[in-house]
Design a protein around this motif. Structure first.
Motif, PDB file in Angstrom:
ATOM      1  N   UNK A   1      10.536 -37.023-113.113  1.00  0.00           N
ATOM      2  CA  UNK A   1      11.068 -35.707-113.465  1.00  0.00           C
ATOM      3  C   UNK A   1      10.082 -34.624-113.021  1.00  0.00           C
ATOM      4  N   UNK A   2      10.632 -33.545-112.469  1.00  0.00           N
ATOM      5  CA  UNK A   2       9.813 -32.418-112.056  1.00  0.00           C
ATOM      6  C   UNK A   2      10.281 -31.168-112.793  1.00  0.00           C
ATOM      7  N   UNK A   3       9.367 -30.244-113.022  1.00  0.00           N
ATOM      8  CA  UNK A   3       9.796 -28.926-113.499  1.00  0.00           C
ATOM      9  C   UNK A   3       9.739 -27.969-112.316  1.00  0.00           C
ATOM     10  N   UNK A   4      10.793 -27.188-112.178  1.00  0.00           N
ATOM     11  CA  UNK A   4      10.808 -26.175-111.113  1.00  0.00           C
ATOM     12  C   UNK A   4      11.315 -24.849-111.662  1.00  0.00           C
ATOM     13  N   UNK A   5      10.571 -23.780-111.363  1.00  0.00           N
ATOM     14  CA  UNK A   5      11.087 -22.436-111.645  1.00  0.00           C
ATOM     15  C   UNK A   5      12.354 -22.277-110.836  1.00  0.00           C
ATOM     16  N   UNK A   6      13.333 -21.555-111.366  1.00  0.00           N
ATOM     17  CA  UNK A   6      14.623 -21.447-110.678  1.00  0.00           C
ATOM     18  C   UNK A   6      14.464 -20.964-109.239  1.00  0.00           C
ATOM     19  N   UNK A   7      13.626 -19.950-109.012  1.00  0.00           N
ATOM     20  CA  UNK A   7      13.577 -19.414-107.640  1.00  0.00           C
ATOM     21  C   UNK A   7      12.898 -20.374-106.671  1.00  0.00           C
ATOM     22  N   UNK A   8      12.106 -21.310-107.183  1.00  0.00           N
ATOM     23  CA  UNK A   8      11.481 -22.289-106.282  1.00  0.00           C
ATOM     24  C   UNK A   8      12.505 -23.221-105.646  1.00  0.00           C
ATOM     25  N   UNK A   9      13.700 -23.308-106.246  1.00  0.00           N
ATOM     26  CA  UNK A   9      14.763 -24.103-105.608  1.00  0.00           C
ATOM     27  C   UNK A   9      15.081 -23.547-104.222  1.00  0.00           C
ATOM     28  N   UNK A  10      14.962 -22.231-104.072  1.00  0.00           N
ATOM     29  CA  UNK A  10      15.212 -21.614-102.760  1.00  0.00           C
ATOM     30  C   UNK A  10      13.968 -21.711-101.876  1.00  0.00           C
ATOM     31  N   UNK A  11      12.791 -21.475-102.447  1.00  0.00           N
ATOM     32  CA  UNK A  11      11.544 -21.557-101.656  1.00  0.00           C
ATOM     33  C   UNK A  11      11.426 -22.924-100.981  1.00  0.00           C
ATOM     34  N   UNK A  42      13.961 -30.385-114.152  1.00  0.00           N
ATOM     35  CA  UNK A  42      14.157 -29.488-115.293  1.00  0.00           C
ATOM     36  C   UNK A  42      13.921 -28.062-114.782  1.00  0.00           C
ATOM     37  N   UNK A  43      14.971 -27.253-114.835  1.00  0.00           N
ATOM     38  CA  UNK A  43      14.883 -25.886-114.321  1.00  0.00           C
ATOM     39  C   UNK A  43      14.271 -25.004-115.407  1.00  0.00           C
ATOM     40  N   UNK A  44      13.194 -24.303-115.051  1.00  0.00           N
ATOM     41  CA  UNK A  44      12.514 -23.460-116.037  1.00  0.00           C
ATOM     42  C   UNK A  44      12.271 -22.065-115.453  1.00  0.00           C
ATOM     43  N   UNK A  45      11.663 -21.199-116.256  1.00  0.00           N
ATOM     44  CA  UNK A  45      11.331 -19.854-115.771  1.00  0.00           C
ATOM     45  C   UNK A  45       9.920 -19.494-116.235  1.00  0.00           C
ATOM     46  N   UNK A  46       9.005 -20.400-115.948  1.00  0.00           N
ATOM     47  CA  UNK A  46       7.580 -20.186-116.233  1.00  0.00           C
ATOM     48  C   UNK A  46       6.807 -21.096-115.282  1.00  0.00           C
ATOM     49  N   UNK A  47       5.500 -21.149-115.440  1.00  0.00           N
ATOM     50  CA  UNK A  47       4.669 -21.953-114.537  1.00  0.00           C
ATOM     51  C   UNK A  47       5.193 -23.395-114.450  1.00  0.00           C
ATOM     52  N   UNK A  48       5.409 -23.873-113.222  1.00  0.00           N
ATOM     53  CA  UNK A  48       6.049 -25.180-113.012  1.00  0.00           C
ATOM     54  C   UNK A  48       5.142 -26.127-112.228  1.00  0.00           C
ATOM     55  N   UNK A  86      17.831 -26.831-118.564  1.00  0.00           N
ATOM     56  CA  UNK A  86      18.728 -27.960-118.293  1.00  0.00           C
ATOM     57  C   UNK A  86      18.135 -28.843-117.199  1.00  0.00           C
ATOM     58  N   UNK A  87      18.541 -30.107-117.215  1.00  0.00           N
ATOM     59  CA  UNK A  87      18.077 -31.056-116.189  1.00  0.00           C
ATOM     60  C   UNK A  87      19.221 -31.339-115.216  1.00  0.00           C
ATOM     61  N   UNK A  88      18.877 -31.363-113.938  1.00  0.00           N
ATOM     62  CA  UNK A  88      19.875 -31.641-112.898  1.00  0.00           C
ATOM     63  C   UNK A  88      19.267 -32.611-111.890  1.00  0.00           C
ATOM     64  N   UNK A  89      20.050 -33.562-111.369  1.00  0.00           N
ATOM     65  CA  UNK A  89      19.565 -34.333-110.226  1.00  0.00           C
ATOM     66  C   UNK A  89      19.431 -33.382-109.025  1.00  0.00           C
ATOM     67  N   UNK A  90      18.396 -33.572-108.229  1.00  0.00           N
ATOM     68  CA  UNK A  90      18.143 -32.648-107.122  1.00  0.00           C
ATOM     69  C   UNK A  90      19.334 -32.569-106.158  1.00  0.00           C
ATOM     70  N   UNK A  91      19.998 -33.680-105.921  1.00  0.00           N
ATOM     71  CA  UNK A  91      21.147 -33.682-105.012  1.00  0.00           C
ATOM     72  C   UNK A  91      22.260 -32.768-105.499  1.00  0.00           C
ATOM     73  N   UNK A  92      22.448 -32.720-106.813  1.00  0.00           N
ATOM     74  CA  UNK A  92      23.462 -31.819-107.392  1.00  0.00           C
ATOM     75  C   UNK A  92      23.027 -30.364-107.180  1.00  0.00           C
ATOM     76  N   UNK A  93      21.735 -30.101-107.353  1.00  0.00           N
ATOM     77  CA  UNK A  93      21.250 -28.726-107.135  1.00  0.00           C
ATOM     78  C   UNK A  93      21.447 -28.301-105.678  1.00  0.00           C
TER      79      UNK A  93
END
Ligand code: SF4
Length: 134
Positions: A1-11, A42-48, A86-93
């Motif tokens: 499992x990884x934590x990622x800030x939402x905007x890092x999904x685009x980065x 796990x999508x978060x909005x703080x240090x990931x 919330x948690x999402x599989x990366x492929x779904x994201x």
């Protein structure tokens, strides 16, 4: 499992091995290389898990540019219609990004980012995205 800030999904989509320091790049390489369709995020909005090696991360779980990156996170959450913590599989994201992110919304979210003008992220999100391994 990884934590990622939402905007890092685009980065991540435009990542080409460049970053804020050697340690940052080493860690981001590790994060990006570990992504598979089944990896739980796990999508978060703080240090990931990317921020932890960043010279701009502060000890209080925030970024030096917290106002700016919080705006990016909130905008990505709204645009992709995903929920923080919330948690999402990366492929779904990846599917969600393809379905919900338009070039117009991408530009509205990211235009003030220092990396925007290089064009890496636009290319990655719309023309040559990072694809996970299965
Ligand atoms: S600049 Fe801020 S949001 Fe971006 S990786 Fe560094 S600490 Fe995280």
């Amino acid at each position: 499992m990884l934590t990622l800030r939402a905007h890092h999904l685009l980065c991540i989509q435009g990542y080409l091995g460049k970053g804020y320091s050697k340690a940052f790049v080493k860690n981001m390489d590790k994060v990006v290389d570990s992504l598979k369709d089944t990896t739980l995020i796990k999508v978060i909005s703080k240090v990931d898990d990317i921020c932890i090696a960043c010279p701009h991360a502060l000890e209080n779980d925030c970024c030096e540019s917290e106002d700016k990156v919080s705006f990016f996170d909130t905008s990505v959450l709204e645009t992709l219609k995903i929920k923080v913590n919330n948690m999402y599989p990366y492929g779904i994201l990846l599917d969600i990004i393809r379905k919900n992110l338009t070039l117009k919304s991408f530009k509205e979210i990211c235009v003030t980012c220092t990396w925007f003008s290089y064009g890496y992220c636009e290319r990655g999100c719309f023309y040559a995205g990072h694809s996970s391994q299965t």
